[in-house]
Motif scaffolding. Structure first.
Motif, PDB file in Angstrom:
ATOM      1  N   ASP A   1       0.799  -1.223   0.000  1.00 42.45           N
ATOM      2  CA  ASP A   1       0.000   0.000   0.000  1.00 42.45           C
ATOM      3  C   ASP A   1       0.833   1.274   0.000  1.00 42.45           C
ATOM      4  OD1 ASP A   1      -2.779  -0.986   0.111  1.00 42.45           O
ATOM      5  OD2 ASP A   1      -2.075  -1.959   1.933  1.00 42.45           O
ATOM      6  N   GLY A   2       2.127   1.168  -0.256  1.00 41.89           N
ATOM      7  CA  GLY A   2       2.916   2.387  -0.313  1.00 41.89           C
ATOM      8  C   GLY A   2       4.366   2.167   0.046  1.00 41.89           C
TER       9      GLY A   2
ATOM     10  N   ARG B   1       7.882   4.264   2.233  1.00 40.35           N
ATOM     11  CA  ARG B   1       8.285   5.305   3.166  1.00 40.35           C
ATOM     12  C   ARG B   1       9.805   5.323   3.290  1.00 40.35           C
ATOM     13  NH1 ARG B   1       6.078   7.685   7.946  1.00 40.35           N
ATOM     14  NH2 ARG B   1       4.214   6.408   7.844  1.00 40.35           N
TER      15      ARG B   1
ATOM     16  N   ARG C   1       4.183   7.502   0.621  1.00 43.44           N
ATOM     17  CA  ARG C   1       3.654   7.522  -0.749  1.00 43.44           C
ATOM     18  C   ARG C   1       2.751   6.313  -0.916  1.00 43.44           C
ATOM     19  NH1 ARG C   1       7.506  10.354  -3.925  1.00 43.44           N
ATOM     20  NH2 ARG C   1       8.526  11.876  -2.561  1.00 43.44           N
ATOM     21  N   SER C   2       1.584   6.503  -1.480  1.00 43.03           N
ATOM     22  CA  SER C   2       0.590   5.431  -1.500  1.00 43.03           C
ATOM     23  C   SER C   2       0.526   4.665  -2.806  1.00 43.03           C
ATOM     24  CB  SER C   2      -0.800   6.009  -1.195  1.00 43.03           C
ATOM     25  OG  SER C   2      -1.133   7.010  -2.140  1.00 43.03           O
ATOM     26  N   THR C   3       1.254   5.089  -3.817  1.00 43.58           N
ATOM     27  CA  THR C   3       1.190   4.410  -5.107  1.00 43.58           C
ATOM     28  C   THR C   3       2.474   3.644  -5.370  1.00 43.58           C
ATOM     29  OG1 THR C   3      -0.241   6.142  -5.999  1.00 43.58           O
ATOM     30  CG2 THR C   3       0.858   4.708  -7.590  1.00 43.58           C
TER      31      THR C   3
ATOM     32  N   HIS D   1       0.373  -5.548   5.403  1.00 44.68           N
ATOM     33  CA  HIS D   1      -0.715  -5.145   4.515  1.00 44.68           C
ATOM     34  C   HIS D   1      -1.290  -6.329   3.739  1.00 44.68           C
ATOM     35  CE1 HIS D   1       0.020  -0.869   5.321  1.00 44.68           C
ATOM     36  NE2 HIS D   1       1.231  -1.305   5.545  1.00 44.68           N
TER      37      HIS D   1
ATOM     38  N   SER E   1      -5.530   1.504   3.850  1.00 43.14           N
ATOM     39  CA  SER E   1      -4.919   0.200   3.621  1.00 43.14           C
ATOM     40  C   SER E   1      -5.761  -0.924   4.224  1.00 43.14           C
ATOM     41  CB  SER E   1      -3.520   0.170   4.240  1.00 43.14           C
ATOM     42  OG  SER E   1      -3.595   0.133   5.656  1.00 43.14           O
TER      43      SER E   1
END
Length: 405
Positions: free
Chosen positions: A98-99, A101, A118-120, A228, A294
């Protein structure tokens, strides 16, 4: 050379040989004072003082020679040792479904700065790793801190010595992506000093917890976690990660806990990976996952706010029983002296600790002999801290060699 000169040189050589062990003792909180450091190293007070002074000169620790005496204490208090909060840092990066960091982590497992999540996560590992390294480089520019190296945590088995991600299933990355090579190249291109390392996220979380969290003091530490997506495991033996002959040990997600269960990506059915992760919990509770946050956060929120709902309670019991069955099998094989649980598994333990411990005890030989302590992980962002740990390791091994100009 006269006898006095020989003694001084011997003390200096002995002290330098003790720099790494001394730094690790302070780093892990096991030597808060010079007196403890002296005892742990088995050296004279003069040698311990010289070692502490050298580590302070390198900008790694602080030595307080005038600590306040505690109430009721007698005698002169020992010099206090602590991490220099203005000292160097490691760049830590984590990528998950889900991202991703980036963070800067100092000695002692202290997170100094973090970049926004960042989520993408695209299907191109080079693009993602380039972005996460640039986020870390931005933190270094902003803080002006010296960097000793970089570490990356990924949700995949990482084959050694190649550093390839064999099964980054939940990232849509190609199997066998050369993540270590890509990460190291991006680190160099960003002008970041020090070596670059890559590892499995649960392995690194276990290392961090062993040094700074719920696993401190354990000889044979088993860590099982679901973040996740999927389920991972790690084993720390006498302070070192057990990664097997090629870095692939403890793929616990592919233990079968429900033979008639869901199809798994590995080709089997009912694996822990698909029977005890956040998606499995939401599905068992009859909740359709949404895109707003998430899966891990959705599962946590459901467990915390709607536990009284019969469907949520049944789902909780179902996942606890599956997790307990998997843990019991691992206890039979590995005989750990402590188990720590992370991610949603930590929440399941908190929800019904007696049920989980009873399942493990009932289904394992060694569990019946007195029980294996099962504890929640205690560190926030433990995979990030673990990524920093592997970047710090060359400094812990040889502070002078790693940091000398």
């Amino acid at each position: 050379m006269n006898g006095k000169g020989t003694t001084a040189r011997t003390r200096l050589e002995r002290g330098r040989g003790a720099l790494g062990p001394a730094l690790e003792l302070v780093h892990t909180g096991r030597a808060p004072t010079r007196a403890v450091l002296t005892a742990e190293l088995g050296v004279t007070r003069a040698t311990a003082g010289a070692v502490a002074a050298e580590l302070e000169a390198l900008g790694l620790i602080r030595v307080d020679s005038r600590p306040g005496a505690g109430a009721g204490s007698q005698g002169r208090p020992s010099h206090r040792l602590s991490i220099d909060d203005k000292g160097p840092v490691a760049l830590a990066a984590q990528v998950h479904a889900d991202g991703f960091r980036a963070a800067l982590v100092g000695l002692g497992g202290r997170i100094v700065a973090t970049a926004p999540v960042r989520s993408t996560v695209t299907a191109d590992p080079a693009q993602v790793l380039g972005e996460v390294v640039e986020a870390g480089a931005g933190l270094l520019r902003t803080t002006g801190l010296r960097c000793v190296g970089a570490g990356l945590a990924v949700p995949s088995a990482v084959a050694e010595p190649e550093g390839t991600a064999l099964n980054p299933l939940h990232l849509a990355w190609p199997a066998g992506a050369p993540v270590r090579e890509i990460f190291a190249e991006r680190v160099r291109a960003a002008g970041i000093e020090g070596p670059a390392f890559t590892g499995n996220d649960v392995n690194l979380a276990a290392l961090a917890e062993h040094r700074h969290g719920a696993g401190r003091g354990a000889q044979h530490l088993l860590c099982v976690a679901t973040g996740h997506r999927g389920v991972g495991g790690a084993l720390v033996l006498d302070g070192r990660l057990h990664t097997g002959s090629a870095g692939l040990a403890l793929e616990v997600g592919h233990l079968t806990v429900n033979p008639e269960g869901r199809p798994c990506y590995c080709g089997s059915k009912g694996c822990l990976d698909v029977e005890a992760d956040p998606l499995a919990f939401l599905t068992a509770a009859g909740r359709a996952p949404g895109p707003e946050v998430s899966l891990l956060q959705q599962a946590r929120d459901l467990l915390r706010t709607e536990h009284a709902d019969p469907a949520v309670r049944r789902a909780t019991e179902e996942l606890i029983d599956r997790l307990g069955l998997g843990l019991a099998g691992l206890v039979n094989i590995l005989n750990p002296d402590r188990i720590i649980l992370g991610g949603l598994h930590r929440e399941l333990l908190d929800a019904d600790p007696e049920r989980l411990r009873a399942v493990v005890a009932d289904r394992s030989l060694w569990g019946r002999s007195g029980g294996v302590p099962i504890l929640p992980c205690t560190l926030d962002h433990n995979s990030l801290v673990g990524a920093a740990e592997v970047a710090w390791q060359p400094v812990l091994d040889d502070p002078l060699g790693a940091l000398a100009p």
